[in-house]
Design a protein around this motif. Structure first.
Motif, mmCIF file in Angstrom:
data_model
loop_
_atom_site.group_PDB
_atom_site.id
_atom_site.type_symbol
_atom_site.label_atom_id
_atom_site.label_comp_id
_atom_site.label_asym_id
_atom_site.label_seq_id
_atom_site.Cartn_x
_atom_site.Cartn_y
_atom_site.Cartn_z
ATOM 1 N N HIS A 102 -2.991 -4.614 -5.699
ATOM 2 C CA HIS A 102 -2.132 -5.361 -4.781
ATOM 3 C C HIS A 102 -2.912 -6.415 -4.036
ATOM 4 O O HIS A 102 -4.125 -6.345 -3.910
ATOM 5 C CB HIS A 102 -1.304 -4.490 -3.843
ATOM 6 N N SER A 118 0.838 -1.206 0.000
ATOM 7 C CA SER A 118 0.000 0.000 0.000
ATOM 8 C C SER A 118 0.868 1.249 0.000
ATOM 9 O O SER A 118 0.525 2.255 -0.619
ATOM 10 C CB SER A 118 -0.897 0.042 1.234
ATOM 11 N N ARG A 147 4.150 -4.381 10.746
ATOM 12 C CA ARG A 147 2.976 -3.817 11.423
ATOM 13 C C ARG A 147 2.811 -4.412 12.818
ATOM 14 O O ARG A 147 2.443 -3.715 13.761
ATOM 15 C CB ARG A 147 1.728 -4.044 10.567
HETATM 16 MG MG LIG Z 1 -2.086 -2.881 2.294
#
Ligand SMILES: [Mg+2]
Ligand SMILES: Nc1ncnc2c1ncn2[C@@H]1O[C@H](COP(=O)(O)OP(=O)(O)O)[C@@H](O)[C@H]1O
Length: 709
Positions: A364, A154, A482
């Motif tokens: 994606h 992203s 993350r």
């Molecule tokens: Mg993403």
């Protein structure tokens, strides 16, 4: 004073003249020191505003094209040029030349979305744009970014969008579209809903010749090429005006107002994003536009383009880029829209003929999703119409650390972050991503260090490249950045953290999160990740032990003395001479025991000692040629070795272990305070974390001492 109330909000009602914050009549709140109008005026460029809102006639536009033919570039050429406009540098890694495109450091936003590592996948990405810009066929493909969750997909898409937005505001990235003034008496303008190039208004049967003539005239390298047709809305206006003027094109053009086109995701100009919602709720109108029911009554038909909103993501993204988030969640019915859009550069709005588009399509997908669908009909159709670029996790520690340094600088979090905290979290993340080396004598930790540029005896650049090649899915699995970010954030707000966080607080968070980690498939995996946490803890122990030892030994004079002693010996050794003993004045053989006891501290094996000594002498010689003198701080490895050697020599003079007992005598305490100050000044600790780390290392030594007994 009157008080007003709106909901829970209480505010003071000010009357002119009264209640004036204690100022005398006539004095305004605006102080002389701060004039808001000046402040803004000084920072705003009126010229740029005027450039970006430029309008003119069709003829004006043709003159712009003759001066700067690149204003007609297609979306792929523009994307490619935009990336290159930020520059490129190269470096050698493991004997391979690698290009780094500065654009991916996010110069537009001061590095906010900067990407670390990933040079190789990004080279592939740029290669795709290069091929597409040159019209080699890549422009007919969907670009599919594929990788594990949290691998930056992203972020890459966001960067590309930001990049073309900013580029369209630059003089070299300028682009143009037009609006219709159907009624010449009125100021009312209808913008081309698909941001198309004004050159598409040249009658189709003349267009090629027209463009040839332009190409001949502008005399620059760039060849103008305009592809596609007018969208249905503009075609209708065009046809109506042609009828009105009985085929006089020049009169039709009087109704066209050319304007500078500035791409903006926020305003939905030239940049679109499509995110599939749940499967039943997908609607093709989101992609290709929708009937405007209110206008059907006005225009009498649902096939009148004026009763249609050309505002699907494909429409509005024309001349820029459209991003498909989770593209494999797209309903199969839309697949054909997507494939037509990429392959034919055409979309099919309901009730209208196929409509040309010119835009970069980036999709994606997360790796698990992709694997699930590999045998699916959707994938079959998609596979040879996409260019898939794998975006793996980072496997080089130094790059991974940069992610967290950027997110959690002390300035940002307003907390002290003890040295090594972010590094240890990053180290664990990288370790979970590495496949165990096939060679039995190499540990995962050693492999990680090799990838990170450390040298190990017996490993050359070629070996390391082979190690990388000899893996199946390395980088496609493991812990995502993350997860680490979330846990660091937890650690920062937890009660235990106080005013600072240290590796233990973070490693504990990382460990306790594993219990509920949604993406862990098996208990084995969980076990392996736990094991890696232990590897990290051991490594941390080594690092801080080393650090404290060096801080204890870092008596500059003593290091400097040891250094010159070592160098004297090395010099004599390499030149096969004798050394003069400072005390006795006698010439003696070089002190091999002394040299080795230093070199062993930094793992120089016997077989490499000659090389090491020669390198140092060469370095000193080169310095001497420049008239400079060697000093131990110039070589960080040697410095470390010297400090560790000194520590060994004085280990007993400072009883660190006494820290773990409750009574510390005055002279020990004084020595400890000196060490603490060194930790604070040289190694980035603060009072609290330095105390912690000294206690921790003392406990290790205490353990070690008791082990021996
Ligand atoms: Mg993403
Ligand atoms: N190579 C990298 N360089 C910089 N940041 C990264 C990198 N990989 C992951 N990140 C960070 O991890 C987070 C997740 O990235 P994101 O782009 O949302 O992943 P994806 O879309 O692949 O799931 C972001 O905060 C991003 O900054």
């Amino acid at each position: 004073m009157e008080v007003g109330r709106r909901g829970n909000h209480v505010f003071r009602i000010r009357r002119p003249g009264g209640d004036n914050l204690g100022l005398t009549e006539g004095e305004s709140v605006m102080s002389e020191h701060f004039d808001p109008y000046d402040f803004v005026r000084e920072r705003q460029s009126v010229e740029q505003f005027q450039e970006l809102t430029w309008t003119g006639s069709f003829e004006d536009y043709v003159n712009i094209v003759l001066r700067q033919p690149t204003v007609t570039r297609n979306a792929f050429q523009r994307m490619y040029d935009m990336i290159l406009s930020h520059g490129v540098e190269d470096f050698i890694e493991f004997k391979k030349k690698i290009y780094r495109y500065r654009f991916f450091e996010d110069p537009i936003d001061d590095g906010a979305d900067g990407i670390f590592g990933l040079e190789v996948p990004l080279m592939k990405l740029v290669g795709f744009f290069r091929a597409a810009a040159q019209g080699y066929g890549a422009e007919k493909r969907v670009l599919l970014l594929h990788g594990p969750v949290g691998s930056c997909k992203s972020t890459i898409a966001r960067l590309l969008k930001k990049g073309i937005e900013a580029y369209s505001r630059q003089p070299e990235g300028a682009m143009y579209s037009y609006s219709w003034r159907m009624d010449l008496e009125s100021d009312h303008l209808d913008a081309c809903p698909m941001n198309q190039d004004p050159l598409l208004l040249v009658p189709i049967e003349i267009r090629d010749n027209f463009i040839d003539a332009l190409n001949e005239k502008h005399g620059q390298d760039y060849r103008i090429k305009v592809e596609g047709d007018l969208n249905p809305y503009c075609q209708r206006n065009y046809d109506e005006l042609m009828l009105r003027y009985n085929g006089d094109w020049t009169s039709v053009m009087r109704h066209v107002v050319v304007r500078r086109l500035v791409l903006s995701e926020k305003d939905r100009v030239g940049i679109g994003t499509f995110q599939p919602k749940d499967e039943k709720n997908q609607d093709s109108t989101e992609l290709t536009g929708d009937i405007n029911y209110r206008k059907i009554a006005e225009y009498g038909s649902d096939s009148d383009p004026r009763a249609f909103n050309f505002d699907g993501e494909f429409n509005i993204a024309n001349r820029g880029m459209v991003e498909f988030i989770e593209v494999l969640k797209l309903d199969v019915a839309f697949l054909y829209d997507l494939l037509g859009a990429s392959q034919e550069h055409k979309i099919k709005p309901k009730k209208f003929p196929q409509t040309s588009i010119d835009e970069v399509i980036v999709g994606h997908t997360n790796e698990p999703e992709y694997r699930k669908l590999q045998k699916n009909e959707f994938m079959e159709a998609l596979r040879d119409r996409t260019v898939k670029i794998d975006i793996p996790y980072i496997t080089k520690l130094d790059d991974e650390v940069k992610i967290y340094r950027k997110d959690y600088s002390e300035k940002k979090v307003r907390r002290h972050i003890a040295p090594h905290t972010l590094d240890m979290a990053a180290m664990w993340a990288v370790l979970t991503r590495l496949e165990p080396p096939k060679k039995a004598d190499l540990s995962v930790l050693q492999k990680m260090k090799l990838y990170n540029g450390k040298t190990l005896p017996g490993y050359t650049s070629d070996n390391i490249r082979e190690l990388r090649k000899d893996t199946e899915r390395e980088g496609m699995e493991g812990i995502s950045p993350r997860y680490i970010q979330d846990k660091i954030a937890n650690a920062l707000v937890s009660d235990r953290a106080g005013n600072s966080i240290n590796p233990f607080v973070v490693l504990n968070e990382l460990e306790s999160g594993l219990r509920h980690h949604a993406l862990l498939k098996t208990d084995e995996e969980r076990e392996r990740y736990r094991e890696m946490l232990n590897v990290v803890k051991e490594e941390y122990e080594q690092i801080v032990k080393n650090e404290v030892q060096r801080a204890i030994a870092a008596d500059e004079e003593a290091v400097s003395r040891l250094c010159s002693n070592y160098i004297d010996n090395v010099k004599a050794y390499t030149q096969r001479e004798k050394v003069r003993n400072q005390y006795t004045g006698q010439d003696e053989e070089p002190d091999e025991r002394l040299m080795r006891s230093i070199e062993e501290k930094i793992d120089i094996p016997e077989s490499r000692k000659d090389d090491f000594r020669r390198e140092i002498m060469n370095y000193i010689g080169a310095l001497a040629l420049e008239g400079k003198q060697f000093n131990y701080r110039m070589n960080s490895r040697l410095m470390k070795a010297l400090e560790l050697k000194l520590f060994e020599d004085q280990r007993d003079s400072i009883k660190l272990t006494s820290l773990v007992s409750s009574v510390v005598d005055k002279s020990t305490q004084e020595k400890i305070d000196i060490v603490k100050q060194r930790l604070i000044q040289k190694y980035g600790y603060n009072e609290e974390s330095a105390t912690d780390v000294l206690n921790y290392v003392a406990s290790i030594f205490a353990r070690g001492a008791s082990n021996k007994s």
